[in-house]
Design an enzyme around this catalytic site. Structure first.
Site, PDB file in Angstrom:
ATOM      1  N   GLU A 324      -7.055   1.148  -4.160  1.00  0.00           N
ATOM      2  CA  GLU A 324      -7.373  -0.278  -4.233  1.00  0.00           C
ATOM      3  C   GLU A 324      -7.174  -0.808  -5.649  1.00  0.00           C
ATOM      4  O   GLU A 324      -6.825  -1.974  -5.841  1.00  0.00           O
ATOM      5  CB  GLU A 324      -8.810  -0.524  -3.765  1.00  0.00           C
ATOM      6  CG  GLU A 324      -9.110  -1.977  -3.454  1.00  0.00           C
ATOM      7  CD  GLU A 324     -10.460  -2.162  -2.784  1.00  0.00           C
ATOM      8  OE1 GLU A 324     -10.492  -2.470  -1.576  1.00  0.00           O
ATOM      9  OE2 GLU A 324     -11.495  -1.986  -3.466  1.00  0.00           O
ATOM     10  N   HIS A 353      -5.908  26.327   5.761  1.00  0.00           N
ATOM     11  CA  HIS A 353      -5.598  26.617   7.163  1.00  0.00           C
ATOM     12  C   HIS A 353      -5.150  25.345   7.877  1.00  0.00           C
ATOM     13  O   HIS A 353      -5.203  25.266   9.103  1.00  0.00           O
ATOM     14  CB  HIS A 353      -6.823  27.221   7.844  1.00  0.00           C
ATOM     15  CG  HIS A 353      -7.289  28.484   7.189  1.00  0.00           C
ATOM     16  ND1 HIS A 353      -6.836  29.734   7.566  1.00  0.00           N
ATOM     17  CD2 HIS A 353      -8.136  28.690   6.147  1.00  0.00           C
ATOM     18  CE1 HIS A 353      -7.400  30.660   6.802  1.00  0.00           C
ATOM     19  NE2 HIS A 353      -8.198  30.053   5.931  1.00  0.00           N
ATOM     20  N   LYS A 457      -8.370 -10.094   5.197  1.00  0.00           N
ATOM     21  CA  LYS A 457      -9.541 -10.831   5.678  1.00  0.00           C
ATOM     22  C   LYS A 457      -9.138 -12.196   6.219  1.00  0.00           C
ATOM     23  O   LYS A 457      -9.623 -12.644   7.261  1.00  0.00           O
ATOM     24  CB  LYS A 457     -10.559 -10.993   4.546  1.00  0.00           C
ATOM     25  CG  LYS A 457     -11.262  -9.718   4.126  1.00  0.00           C
ATOM     26  CD  LYS A 457     -12.231  -9.998   2.987  1.00  0.00           C
ATOM     27  CE  LYS A 457     -12.921  -8.744   2.500  1.00  0.00           C
ATOM     28  NZ  LYS A 457     -13.824  -9.022   1.355  1.00  0.00           N
TER      29      LYS A 457
END
Length: 531
Positions: A324, A353, A457
């Site tokens: 960000e 793994h 937004k």
């Protein structure tokens, strides 16, 4: 390089801080002395930028704001008495409030003490507290923490139903964190939580605390409804750097975490990262390594590999802090640069793994950061074989993976702390905050705003407005209507796909909308309001 040369390079570039017992090893990053020399002017500017920032310069020019998270752990650095008071007084209030909660002086109406803590927030208001809770919360905290960090109804239900099932709702303190008070996710989580409390016959204000900007919508709600308390957020602290403000300190302290030690660790690291000598500044060394790895353009991803379960969420915390801050379209001069560094990770040795196979043998589009913790556990360890414990295995896995990556020309950094305690966690937070600041200066971007988040937004808000228009139109239709005709009626003929996804979601949730026709061919669907 042969082993002797590698050993010498390790010693040449090793950083050690005696007070924190902290090590930083960048020797397995392949930068040259020539690059270091070429970057000296950029680092000189970066050091000067940090001096100006800490003195109160407008470091976020796009929003005309100061950037003051470094003052949080050393209020004496704040540029004036008013700002110093904005730091010291909330900290005093937090400590007093937490003591009263722990002692039962502040308690719920029908229980002797608060037993649980529900933290509602998004972004830095959740990622920081989640990381710190995972890292530092005691096994039996005075308040056990739970999070609502999304607008997912099912996720909200799972958290609240768990508290109800354990008969804990009546002893749960709810802390809602939102700078503006209008951010949808915490606002929605708060509304849903309040409704559940009220449905259980619990007066929500008796359980509610706010962390927000004075005068915000949330602040006004807390005041009007007479919540237990509201703690302030400062305009000059961004969400992703707010863990050492009330945002992170309040939930940490309620869990019994030593917040003063966190602040002290951060302060000590801040002092180390003010040194204007590259080799003696750990944050500058990190920024150098990042710059080298991605050629100053973020060409390689940052893989975070903490070899400690308690640090599992560190990569998610850094993901926001780094991406960000640095993920920007334009630099400070207005040039299109598309900067940023992608961050991901989990924990070692689990990752050996999983995706470490690709790290060693696949696309070399990354550099690794190993987080090493020297102290294995509290108390003695079982010998699994003569002279070998499970902690020895974990350490061996880290060293072996580092070596295996290097053998295949994969760069890595190793950060070493003595143990996962409040001091070391505070130091890690401060280290990476400063490294991000330095790197932002090196590549000339504003690391303190987030226009892309704001764009998202606004787009979401426009979609919700479109949904309202769709519902109104359908309710006034006498019969089914084709998808494209509906889009035209709501004055969105170019957004047929968006209209389709809105009505599909409404239909899936029994919101009064039905879809008729073959779902394989959305353009043929007929949409109708079911009254």
């Amino acid at each position: 390089m042969n082993n002797q040369q590698l050993w010498q390079r390790y010693q040449d570039w090793l950083y050690y801080h005696g007070g924190l017992d902290f090590y930083l090893d960048v020797s397995r990053m392949g930068f040259s002395d020539a690059l270091v020399e070429d970057l000296q002017p950029k680092f000189a500017k970066a050091f000067q930028d940090m001096v100006a920032l800490e003195k109160g310069a407008i470091a976020n020019p796009d929003e005309q704001r100061m950037v003051g998270h470094y003052w949080l752990r050393n209020p004496a650095l704040a540029p004036n008495d008013g700002i110093r008071a904005e730091i010291t007084e909330p900290l005093r209030q937090i400590k007093a409030f937490v003591a009263d909660v722990h002692q039962g002086n502040i308690k719920p109406p029908t229980a002797p003490k608060f037993t649980d803590l529900l933290a509602i927030g998004i972004g830095g208001s959740a990622l920081g507290p989640q990381f710190v809770a995972q890292a530092l919360a005691p096994n039996f905290p005075p308040l056990a923490i739970h999070f609502i960090d999304n607008s997912d109804p099912d996720g909200i239900d799972r958290v609240l139903n768990c508290l109800k099932a354990q008969d804990k709702l009546k002893s749960t303190l709810v802390v809602t964190t939102s700078k503006s008070g209008g951010t949808p996710e915490p606002r929605n989580g708060l509304a849903e939580t309040k409704a559940v409390f009220e449905a259980q016959g619990l007066h929500f204000a008796d359980y509610a605390v706010a962390v927000t900007m004075p005068g915000s919508k949330l602040s006004q709600q807390a005041q009007t409804e007479q919540w237990l308390q509201a703690f302030p957020m400062q305009d000059w602290v961004g969400g992703r750097t707010s863990e050492l403000s009330a945002v992170g300190l309040l939930p940490a302290a309620l869990q019994g975490i030593d917040i003063q030690a966190m602040l002290d660790g951060a302060k000590t690291m801040d002092e180390a990262t003010r040194v204007r000598e590259l080799r003696q500044n750990p944050a500058a060394l990190l920024a150098l390594a990042w710059y080298y790895a991605g050629d100053g353009q973020g060409k390689k991803d940052m893989v975070i590999l903490p070899y400690k379960d308690r640090l599992l969420l560190f990569s998610r915390y850094l993901q926001q802090l780094v991406m960000e801050s640095l993920g920007k379209e334009r630099d400070l001069d207005g040039n299109v640069v598309h900067q940023g560094i992608a961050v991901y990770g989990n924990k070692g040795s689990t990752d050996q793994h999983a995706y470490v196979q690709q790290l060693r043998d696949g696309v070399p589009n990354f550099f690794a950061t190993f987080i090493e913790v020297l102290h294995d556990r509290q108390g003695p360890s079982l010998e699994l074989e003569p002279g070998v414990t499970s902690g020895d295995y974990l350490s061996g896995f880290l060293q072996g993976t580092r070596q295996a990556l290097f053998e295949n020309q994969r760069d890595s950094i190793t950060v070493t702390i003595p143990e996962v305690d409040a001091t070391s966690v505070g130091a890690l937070i401060a280290l990476y905050e400063r490294a991000v600041s330095f790197y932002g200066s090196l590549v000339n971007v504003n690391a303190y705003h987030q226009p892309g988040v704001e764009a998202g937004k606004k787009a979401a808000a426009s979609i919700l407005e479109l949904q309202k228009a769709i519902l109104s139109t359908l309710q006034n239709e006498s019969g089914p209507i084709a998808l494209e005709a509906l889009a035209t009626k709501v004055q969105a003929p170019e957004q047929v796909e968006t209209v389709y996804k809105i009505v599909r979601h409404l239909a899936a949730n029994d919101r009064g909308v039905t879809l008729q026709g073959d779902r394989q061919f959305p353009q043929r669907l007929q949409i109708q309001w079911r009254s």
